[in-house]
Scaffold this motif. Structure first.
Motif, PDB file in Angstrom:
ATOM      1  N   THR A  99       0.869  -1.170   0.000  1.00  0.00           N
ATOM      2  CA  THR A  99       0.000   0.000   0.000  1.00  0.00           C
ATOM      3  C   THR A  99       0.905   1.219   0.000  1.00  0.00           C
ATOM      4  N   ALA A 100       0.466   2.250  -0.708  1.00  0.00           N
ATOM      5  CA  ALA A 100       1.271   3.469  -0.775  1.00  0.00           C
ATOM      6  C   ALA A 100       0.379   4.646  -1.146  1.00  0.00           C
ATOM      7  N   LYS A 101       0.851   5.827  -0.803  1.00  0.00           N
ATOM      8  CA  LYS A 101       0.163   7.040  -1.236  1.00  0.00           C
ATOM      9  C   LYS A 101       0.680   7.474  -2.603  1.00  0.00           C
ATOM     10  N   HIS A 102       1.950   7.196  -2.877  1.00  0.00           N
ATOM     11  CA  HIS A 102       2.556   7.596  -4.151  1.00  0.00           C
ATOM     12  C   HIS A 102       3.569   6.542  -4.587  1.00  0.00           C
ATOM     13  N   ILE A 103       3.584   6.254  -5.887  1.00  0.00           N
ATOM     14  CA  ILE A 103       4.633   5.426  -6.483  1.00  0.00           C
ATOM     15  C   ILE A 103       5.188   6.210  -7.664  1.00  0.00           C
ATOM     16  N   SER A 104       6.493   6.434  -7.652  1.00  0.00           N
ATOM     17  CA  SER A 104       7.160   7.166  -8.727  1.00  0.00           C
ATOM     18  C   SER A 104       8.145   6.227  -9.412  1.00  0.00           C
ATOM     19  N   ILE A 105       8.037   6.128 -10.742  1.00  0.00           N
ATOM     20  CA  ILE A 105       8.864   5.207 -11.522  1.00  0.00           C
ATOM     21  C   ILE A 105       9.512   5.986 -12.661  1.00  0.00           C
ATOM     22  N   GLU A 106      10.841   5.920 -12.745  1.00  0.00           N
ATOM     23  CA  GLU A 106      11.565   6.599 -13.828  1.00  0.00           C
ATOM     24  C   GLU A 106      12.591   5.656 -14.441  1.00  0.00           C
TER      25      GLU A 106
END
Length: 162
Positions: free
Chosen positions: A55-62
């Motif tokens: 569970t997460a509030k934000h996932i950032s993928i680059e």
């Protein structure tokens, strides 16, 4: 068999996702296996990262290749941000202002539920002409633009959102 059939079925306890964690997970330049509860998950320059039962509030993928399975994202702004990446989501639920913000990426959604107040999926178009490919496989999309199950391939530009 009759004895087995006469025993009441035990209800499986449902694990409700928790979005109260303030932990941050950073995966930079390596392969990662991520599970648990986080405020933010950041993945950069990974040839293979896997997020499972998280569970997460934000996932950032680059600039990465990422698989997200059986996970929940809930946020007041962007849930998942994918830039120059390949992302496969399976059995996930994302509920945010913009569920997925993408640029120059390939996003494969299988059995996913996306709820976006402004948009379920939006192309950020960080550079002129940026496009992303979205593969919908029986996924529920709810936004001002859609409220239906989708099963198709779409090319996403800054001119169309879902």
């Amino acid at each position: 068999i009759l004895d087995w059939l006469s025993v009441p079925v035990k209800k499986k306890e449902s694990n409700k996702p928790s979005f109260t964690s303030n932990k941050k997970y950073i995966c930079d330049g390596e392969d990662c296996l991520i599970s648990g509860s986080y405020d933010r998950i950041e993945i950069r320059n990974s040839n293979y990262a896997r997020i499972v039962n998280a569970t997460a509030k934000h996932i950032s993928i680059e600039r990465s290749i990422v698989s997200i399975e059986s996970s929940y994202v809930k946020s007041m702004d962007v849930g998942v941000r994918a830039i120059d990446s390949v992302v496969n989501l399976s059995g996930c639920s994302i509920d945010s202002d913009v569920a997925i913000l993408t640029s120059q990426s390939s996003i494969d959604l299988a059995g996913v539920k996306l709820t976006g107040e402004s948009a379920a999926i939006k192309e950020a178009a960080l550079n002129a002409g940026d496009k992303s490919t979205i593969i919908f496989s029986v996924s529920k999309i709810k936004s001002p633009f859609n409220d239906d199950y989708m099963h198709e391939i779409k090319l996403l530009t800054n001119k169309n959102s879902y």
